[in-house]
Design a protein around this motif. Structure first.
Motif, PDB file in Angstrom:
ATOM      1  N   UNK A  55       0.813  -1.223   0.000  1.00  0.00           N
ATOM      2  CA  UNK A  55       0.000   0.000   0.000  1.00  0.00           C
ATOM      3  C   UNK A  55       0.846   1.273   0.000  1.00  0.00           C
ATOM      4  N   UNK A  56       2.079   1.180   0.477  1.00  0.00           N
ATOM      5  CA  UNK A  56       2.933   2.363   0.615  1.00  0.00           C
ATOM      6  C   UNK A  56       4.230   2.162  -0.184  1.00  0.00           C
ATOM      7  N   UNK A  57       4.176   2.337  -1.474  1.00  0.00           N
ATOM      8  CA  UNK A  57       5.370   2.191  -2.299  1.00  0.00           C
ATOM      9  C   UNK A  57       6.211   3.459  -2.190  1.00  0.00           C
ATOM     10  N   UNK A  58       7.473   3.297  -1.859  1.00  0.00           N
ATOM     11  CA  UNK A  58       8.363   4.436  -1.671  1.00  0.00           C
ATOM     12  C   UNK A  58       8.891   4.913  -3.025  1.00  0.00           C
ATOM     13  N   UNK A  59       8.990   6.221  -3.210  1.00  0.00           N
ATOM     14  CA  UNK A  59       9.222   6.765  -4.549  1.00  0.00           C
ATOM     15  C   UNK A  59      10.658   6.687  -5.060  1.00  0.00           C
ATOM     16  N   UNK A  60      11.637   6.601  -4.165  1.00  0.00           N
ATOM     17  CA  UNK A  60      13.028   6.627  -4.615  1.00  0.00           C
ATOM     18  C   UNK A  60      13.903   5.999  -3.531  1.00  0.00           C
ATOM     19  N   UNK A  61      15.141   5.746  -3.886  1.00  0.00           N
ATOM     20  CA  UNK A  61      16.015   5.020  -2.961  1.00  0.00           C
ATOM     21  C   UNK A  61      16.415   5.855  -1.752  1.00  0.00           C
ATOM     22  N   UNK A  62      16.405   7.172  -1.869  1.00  0.00           N
ATOM     23  CA  UNK A  62      16.713   8.016  -0.714  1.00  0.00           C
ATOM     24  C   UNK A  62      15.607   7.876   0.336  1.00  0.00           C
ATOM     25  N   UNK A  63      14.364   7.944  -0.108  1.00  0.00           N
ATOM     26  CA  UNK A  63      13.235   7.761   0.806  1.00  0.00           C
ATOM     27  C   UNK A  63      13.234   6.357   1.391  1.00  0.00           C
ATOM     28  N   UNK A  64      13.538   5.393   0.542  1.00  0.00           N
ATOM     29  CA  UNK A  64      13.595   3.987   0.983  1.00  0.00           C
ATOM     30  C   UNK A  64      14.611   3.801   2.113  1.00  0.00           C
ATOM     31  N   UNK A  65      15.847   4.222   1.910  1.00  0.00           N
ATOM     32  CA  UNK A  65      16.865   4.016   2.938  1.00  0.00           C
ATOM     33  C   UNK A  65      16.570   4.836   4.189  1.00  0.00           C
ATOM     34  N   UNK A  66      16.029   6.037   4.019  1.00  0.00           N
ATOM     35  CA  UNK A  66      15.672   6.863   5.174  1.00  0.00           C
ATOM     36  C   UNK A  66      14.561   6.211   5.989  1.00  0.00           C
ATOM     37  N   UNK A  67      13.620   5.572   5.311  1.00  0.00           N
ATOM     38  CA  UNK A  67      12.501   4.923   6.001  1.00  0.00           C
ATOM     39  C   UNK A  67      12.971   3.681   6.737  1.00  0.00           C
ATOM     40  N   UNK A  68      13.837   2.886   6.099  1.00  0.00           N
ATOM     41  CA  UNK A  68      14.414   1.721   6.776  1.00  0.00           C
ATOM     42  C   UNK A  68      15.122   2.157   8.053  1.00  0.00           C
ATOM     43  N   UNK A  69      15.937   3.195   7.962  1.00  0.00           N
ATOM     44  CA  UNK A  69      16.715   3.632   9.120  1.00  0.00           C
ATOM     45  C   UNK A  69      15.850   4.302  10.187  1.00  0.00           C
ATOM     46  N   UNK A  70      14.776   4.964   9.772  1.00  0.00           N
ATOM     47  CA  UNK A  70      13.853   5.540  10.761  1.00  0.00           C
ATOM     48  C   UNK A  70      13.210   4.433  11.586  1.00  0.00           C
ATOM     49  N   UNK A  85      14.065  -4.671   8.631  1.00  0.00           N
ATOM     50  CA  UNK A  85      14.765  -5.646   7.786  1.00  0.00           C
ATOM     51  C   UNK A  85      13.840  -6.150   6.683  1.00  0.00           C
ATOM     52  N   UNK A  86      12.584  -6.418   7.025  1.00  0.00           N
ATOM     53  CA  UNK A  86      11.613  -6.843   6.012  1.00  0.00           C
ATOM     54  C   UNK A  86      11.463  -5.783   4.922  1.00  0.00           C
ATOM     55  N   UNK A  87      11.333  -4.534   5.328  1.00  0.00           N
ATOM     56  CA  UNK A  87      11.217  -3.438   4.362  1.00  0.00           C
ATOM     57  C   UNK A  87      12.462  -3.359   3.482  1.00  0.00           C
ATOM     58  N   UNK A  88      13.626  -3.540   4.071  1.00  0.00           N
ATOM     59  CA  UNK A  88      14.867  -3.409   3.299  1.00  0.00           C
ATOM     60  C   UNK A  88      14.937  -4.411   2.156  1.00  0.00           C
ATOM     61  N   UNK A  89      14.295  -5.566   2.330  1.00  0.00           N
ATOM     62  CA  UNK A  89      14.353  -6.598   1.300  1.00  0.00           C
ATOM     63  C   UNK A  89      13.094  -6.737   0.463  1.00  0.00           C
ATOM     64  N   UNK A  90      12.184  -5.779   0.576  1.00  0.00           N
ATOM     65  CA  UNK A  90      10.923  -5.890  -0.155  1.00  0.00           C
ATOM     66  C   UNK A  90      11.191  -5.922  -1.665  1.00  0.00           C
ATOM     67  N   UNK A  91      10.440  -6.744  -2.374  1.00  0.00           N
ATOM     68  CA  UNK A  91      10.734  -7.039  -3.785  1.00  0.00           C
ATOM     69  C   UNK A  91      10.766  -5.791  -4.671  1.00  0.00           C
ATOM     70  N   UNK A  92       9.956  -4.808  -4.375  1.00  0.00           N
ATOM     71  CA  UNK A  92       9.927  -3.592  -5.195  1.00  0.00           C
ATOM     72  C   UNK A  92      11.270  -2.881  -5.209  1.00  0.00           C
ATOM     73  N   UNK A  93      12.041  -3.045  -4.142  1.00  0.00           N
ATOM     74  CA  UNK A  93      13.283  -2.291  -3.988  1.00  0.00           C
ATOM     75  C   UNK A  93      14.530  -3.112  -4.317  1.00  0.00           C
ATOM     76  N   UNK A  94      14.348  -4.283  -4.907  1.00  0.00           N
ATOM     77  CA  UNK A  94      15.505  -5.111  -5.258  1.00  0.00           C
ATOM     78  C   UNK A  94      16.471  -4.421  -6.223  1.00  0.00           C
ATOM     79  N   UNK A  95      15.993  -3.618  -7.176  1.00  0.00           N
ATOM     80  CA  UNK A  95      16.948  -2.936  -8.065  1.00  0.00           C
ATOM     81  C   UNK A  95      17.901  -1.998  -7.329  1.00  0.00           C
TER      82      UNK A  95
END
Length: 229
Positions: A55-70, A85-95
């Motif tokens: 439901x909450x797809x993150x728009x870019x890798x900066x937001x992704x890493x910031x959200x994991x660390x938050x 950890x689950x978020x860090x490996x979510x399939x959408x962010x594999x690239x």
């Protein structure tokens, strides 16, 4: 650009709603955890994360890493760190799984400092990044193998678990050898695990490695030869 705080709040709220105060102290005692548990079992946590991350797809890798660390840094309950950890490996962010993320995972490995965090990060995050970019990641793994930090060293030893034919045996050897004389259980067990796993692919190589390294602990030796004699 910072973390997606709506996703962070949704995850924390969802975990709170699933909390089981009876299970929580049992889980904390089993894991010998300084951090409290909510008492949310893995299947329930996985179901929650599957829904929220879709439901909450993150728009870019900066937001992704910031959200994991938050999620990771602000965690008050261990399940929140599992969710990071689950978020860090979510399939959408594999690239986005590349060498640029190694420093984030290193923070989580060193700060988490326990096997439940470290083993997942070592095998399912660092390992694939290593295989995709050996030239840049191998020197990092070699530094970790010689580091004073226990969990960097364990990561260096076990990060190739599951690699099968893609295992770099020179790197595996160089990761293990600095730890052979150590009394630390998590290093001895990690050595045995890494060798036992690779023995499924190359049993003769593992037998030769064990024969060539008489200083291996009994634990490491038994684990390495467990299924090959």
């Amino acid at each position: 650009m910072g973390a997606d705080l709506r996703l962070v709040k949704a995850i924390r709220t969802g975990l709170a709603e699933l909390a089981d105060p009876v299970k929580a102290p049992e889980m904390r005692a089993y894991m010998k955890s300084d951090m409290a548990f909510r008492g949310v079992a893995k299947p329930e946590r996985s179901g929650l994360l599957k829904r929220l991350l879709a439901e909450h797809i993150l728009p870019d890798r900066v937001t992704y890493s910031a959200t994991v660390l938050e999620l990771w840094r602000g965690a008050e309950f261990r399940e929140e760190r599992y969710a990071a950890i689950d978020l860090s490996g979510y399939r959408t962010y594999r690239p986005w799984q590349d060498v640029e993320l190694v420093s984030m995972y290193e923070e989580m490995i060193v700060g988490g400092a326990w096997w439940d965090y470290v083993d997942e990060l070592a095998i399912r995050r660092i390992g694939p990044i290593l295989r995709a970019d050996r030239a840049r990641v191998t020197p990092i793994i070699l530094r970790w193998a010689a580091d004073r930090d226990l969990w960097r060293r364990r990561t260096a030893i076990i990060c190739q678990v599951g690699a099968k034919e893609d295992t770099d045996t020179d790197l595996l050897t160089r990761a293990i050898e600095p730890a052979i004389g150590e009394a630390e259980f998590f290093l001895r067990k990690g050595i045995g695990w890494a060798l036992r796993d690779y023995a499924k692919t190359a049993p003769d190589w593992v037998r030769s490695f064990v024969d060539d390294h008489p200083g291996l602990s009994g634990l490491s030796r038994r684990e390495a030869l467990k299924h090959i004699g």
